[in-house]
Each structure stands twice: as structure tokens, then as C-alpha cells.
Enzyme design. Structure first.
Site, PDB file in Angstrom:
ATOM      1  N   SER A  67      34.580  40.871  30.668  1.00  0.00           N
ATOM      2  CA  SER A  67      34.750  42.301  30.400  1.00  0.00           C
ATOM      3  C   SER A  67      36.232  42.579  30.227  1.00  0.00           C
ATOM      4  O   SER A  67      36.888  41.903  29.428  1.00  0.00           O
ATOM      5  CB  SER A  67      34.120  43.094  31.556  1.00  0.00           C
ATOM      6  N   HIS A 113      31.650  42.972  27.380  1.00  0.00           N
ATOM      7  CA  HIS A 113      31.518  44.441  27.353  1.00  0.00           C
ATOM      8  C   HIS A 113      32.457  44.985  26.291  1.00  0.00           C
ATOM      9  O   HIS A 113      33.586  44.528  26.157  1.00  0.00           O
ATOM     10  CB  HIS A 113      31.886  45.021  28.724  1.00  0.00           C
ATOM     11  N   ASP A 124      28.714  42.786  36.647  1.00  0.00           N
ATOM     12  CA  ASP A 124      27.776  42.254  35.667  1.00  0.00           C
ATOM     13  C   ASP A 124      28.121  40.790  35.372  1.00  0.00           C
ATOM     14  O   ASP A 124      29.288  40.452  35.171  1.00  0.00           O
ATOM     15  CB  ASP A 124      27.854  43.093  34.384  1.00  0.00           C
TER      16      ASP A 124
END
Lengths: 187, 260
Positions: free
Chosen positions: A12, A39, A132
Site C-alpha cells: 500500500s 492499494h 490488509d
């Protein structure tokens, strides 16, 4: 490289620069497919794959649903779609609810790769600002796949690698350069 | 809950028979995820419990509703809507079929776009698989904090109109103005079983993602058969046509708009 069927990477915040450098330094004959879930802003559809493709000797694509996974290609999860690895060696996409406030969700990509490739999956978690991907990497480890976490000390944001380290013990903890060297030394 | 392949096949067959939607043609992994989510929502603990639920028409309708994937936002992929506006500009009449509506985001997006274009003679047929879905569409209300993405997408349409021209703020959230549905007729049922009528435009975005190859191919053939000469099919920007048996050709390839 015959030990593995694919490399699956999640990241991310800060991970684009890491992935860009990694792809630019991979040896030209690296043939394992690389499946990347990062992301990203959902309203920006283009630019990310194109920028990675310029620096990479491998072809970087944002796959279509039901696209076959091929050697020597990099698959980047499209914005605003979840990306899964299917048992028949294809990619599937979905607009299901967000997971960990994310679509694409790294957990979804990594967990599906774990189920499809089992011990032949090589999973990597990079820098990032939420949890995540931690569960997905654990799923890969639970299926006896090989797991690498970016050293949190080298991460622009260490939440994601630390979240993974909280719930599982990876095979290796490496700096970005260490991860690239590891991949280049795969036989 | 862990479901084996055999469980999934049995559930798919039962649901298909009772609801009338061909769940056996869905992608196995997608169907498994939806069934698990539906079981959690309804508190189903055993596969065997499903059969009696499906015999209850009200519960079966709820199951059909829970199996659909809500649209993620209004005006998703603004460049698609801009391209569609350009294609449709100047038309005097238009017939549209939306064969698998979920929460109405796609429908309201289309109706706003058609209002902006100013086509006089419009007929839109919206098809749902559940009465609950239909009620949700007609009473759509979006909490203000979730509406930001819709407003942002609307701005990206670069239409010269205001969001407030089409949506109003109420104590229950942001609601589409009721006149947006004036030219919409709703029907209930599985689109593959509908009588073949012809339309100028079919919008079926991000639904093929849910299907396995067999149903994917049959669905595209069915949709292509429902297009007038020169009619268009819009699918999701990351969906592709697997079948070569239709006469659909790319019209705006980047936005996945095809024309016969």
C-alpha cells in the site's frame, strides 16, 4: 524457479516505488508470473501499469476478468476491482464489498493465490498503511508456500509488514533490495 | 463456514430450481463467497436448512436479493458515462434494457445522463431478481458520508449541470428526485428467460464477472439477440467478450461499448 508457480505481492502506501525498483532490477529472463495487488486511487484508471511497464523487462498489464495467467508477465490489480487467482490458472475480478476498507483487497488476492498454488506460491508483503494482506500472507504460509515480509525498518509506512509479523512468522524478512536479490537468485 | 465443491453444486441446483436464476452457471468461487455471505446474513448453519427456506417465497426473495452484488457507486467510471453521452447525443428516441439491476446506482446514473442529453422519447426497462431489490431501488437513500464518491464522479462527468438538479438532501440521506424514474418500467425475473425484445442499448456492466464461461457465453449471445440493428451493449471496463459467435464489434473499446 520450478519450485514456484507465481510470485504474489501486496503493498500500500510507499509500495509503488518499491515495486518499480524491484521490477526494474529483475533479471530479463525472470519467468514466473508476478501478481501484484496495491492499494490505489479508485478514480484513476490509467498510468500505474504503464509506468511500471516502462521500467520493467516483463510485460505489465491490468488484467481483464478471466484472463489467463502467463509466464513472464506482471498482473496489476485494476483500480476499484478485487482480483483473485482461480484454480484454472486465470484471473477473476469482482466489485464485491470493500475488504479492510480496500478494493482491491490484498487479502483476497493473496488468499486466492494460496488456495490455487498452495506450496508453489511465493508471497511478499511490502510497506503499507493498514493491515490488509496480513491474513492473505498467513494463508500462503499455512498452505506451505514461501513468505517474505519487507523489513519494517525499511518501510515507508510499517503498519502492513508489522501486521503480518503479528500473526505469522515469514520465511524471510528482507529489505527491498534483499527481496529483489532473492527473486533474481531463484533457480 | 466451509463449503465443499459438492455443497456448492447442490446449493446452486436447489437455488436455481426455486428462484429461477441459473446459479449453476456462476463462477464457482464467486458463488461460494456469495453463499457464505448470504448464510451469515440469514444465520444459516447447515446446508440442509436452505431447502426449507427456499420453499418460503418471502425468504427465497430475500435470498435472491442477497445473492446480487450492489453497485459500488453512482457514475462509476465517469469516462464510460462521458463516452456514452457523446454517443447518444442528438438522438430523438432511445430504448434501453438493464437486465440485472442491483441497488439502482447504474439506473440512476443512466437516467441522469439521459436527462442531461435531453432525449425526448425514452423507454427504459429495468429488470430485477427480487422484490426487495426493487423496493431498495425505488426508495434509494444514501447516507451523506457515503455520497461523497457519487458527487466526485458526477463532477467528473463535466456535464455543466448540478448534482442538486437530480438529488436532494433529506433527513434520511441523499435521495434521487422521483422524476428520474418517470420513463422506467420495472420487471422481475431472470433475464435469460425473458421474451426477446429489441433495444437500442443494453447496460450490463460488471455482471459477467459473476459468471463461469458457459453462462458468460450464453448471456452475451442472449443480450446480442436483444439489440436492434446498430444497437449497443455496454459491459464493465474490465470484462471481455469470450464468444465469437455474436456480431458484436467494439465501438468504444476502452469503455467496453460494443455495437451490432
Amino acid at each position: 524457479m520450478s519450485d514456484y508457480k507465481a510470485v504474489v505481492i501486496g503493498g500500500s502506501a510507499g509500495s509503488f516505488a518499491v515495486v518499480l525498483k524491484m521490477l526494474s532490477k529483475l533479471r530479463p529472463d525472470f519467468e514466473l508470473p508476478i501478481i501484484i495487488c496495491m492499494h490505489r486511487l479508485k478514480h484513476i484508471r490509467s498510468g500505474l501499469a504503464e509506468n511500471l511497464d516502462i521500467k520493467s523487462s516483463m510485460k505489465v498489464v491490468e488484467p481483464y476478468d478471466k484472463e489467463r495467467i502467463e509466464k513472464g508477465k506482471v498482473y496489476l490489480a485494476p483500480s476499484n476491482y478485487h482480483m483473485f487467482v482461480e484454480f484454472d490458472g486465470t484471473i477473476s475480478l469482482s466489485i464485491e464489498d470493500m475488504n479492510n476498507q480496500s478494493r482491491p483487497s490484498i487479502d483476497y488476492t493473496l488468499s486466492s493465490a494460496a488456495a490455487s498454488y498452495r506450496e508453489k506460491c511465493l508471497g511478499i508483503i511490502l510497506t503499507g498503511a493498514n493491515k490488509d494482506g496480513a491474513k492473505g500472507l498467513k494463508d500462503i504460509a499455512d498452505k506451505k508456500g514461501f513468505t517474505i515480509v519487507q523489513d519494517p525498518k525499511t518501510a515507508e509506512v510499517d503498519t502492513m509488514p508489522k501486521s503480518a509479523l503479528k500473526i505469522m512468522q515469514p520465511d524471510l524478512i528482507l529489505s527491498p533490495d534483499g527481496i529483489t536479490d532473492f527473486l533474481n537468485n531463484l533457480k | 463456514m466451509f463449503l465443499t465443491i459438492n455443497d456448492i453444486r447442490e446449493i446452486g441446483a436447489q437455488m436455481s430450481a426455486k428462484i429461477g436464476v441459473d446459479y449453476t452457471g456462476y463462477s464457482i468461487n464467486f458463488f461460494r463467497r456469495r453463499v457464505i455471505a448470504m448464510f451469515e446474513e440469514l444465520g444459516v448453519r447447515k446446508v440442509q436448512d436452505l431447502e426449507s427456506m427456499l420453499d418460503d417465497a418471502v425468504k427465497a426473495d430475500e435470498i435472491a436479493h442477497l445473492m446480487t452484488i450492489p453497485g459500488t457507486e453512482m457514475f462509476r467510471d465517469p469516462s464510460f458515462w462521458r463516452a456514452l453521452r457523446k454517443i447518444l447525443s442528438g438522438k430523438q428516441s432511445l430504448t434501453v434494457w438493464m437486465p440485472n439491476l442491483t441497488n439502482g446506482f447504474e439506473l440512476y446514473s443512466l437516467m441522469v445522463l439521459l436527462n442531461q442529453i435531453g432525449i425526448n422519447n425514452i423507454k427504459v426497462v429495468g429488470q430485477v431478481q427480487s422484490d426487495i431489490t426493487l423496493k431498495d431501488i425505488k426508495t434509494l437513500s444514501i447516507p451523506e458520508k457515503y455520497d461523497e464518491v457519487n458527487r466526485s464522479n458526477f463532477e467528473r462527468l463535466e456535464s455543466g449541470t448540478k448534482y442538486e438538479d437530480y438529488f436532494e438532501s433529506t433527513e434520511n440521506g441523499i435521495k434521487p428526485k422521483s422524476n428520474l424514474l418517470e420513463n422506467v418500467t420495472f420487471v422481475k425475473g431472470w433475464f435469460m428467460d425473458s421474451a426477446v425484445e429489441k433495444y437500442d442499448l443494453i447496460i450490463f456492466r460488471n455482471i459477467l464477472l459473476e459468471y463461469g464461461p458457459r453462462l458468460h457465453e450464453k448471456a452475451v449471445e442472449r443480450l446480442a439477440a436483444s439489440l436492434n440493428d446498430g444497437g449497443m451493449l455496454a459491459i464493465g471496463i474490465k470484462e471481455q467478450l469470450l464468444t465469437k459467435t455474436t456480431n458484436l464489434k467494439p465501438h468504444e473499446a476502452g469503455e467496453s461499448i460494443y455495437r451490432v
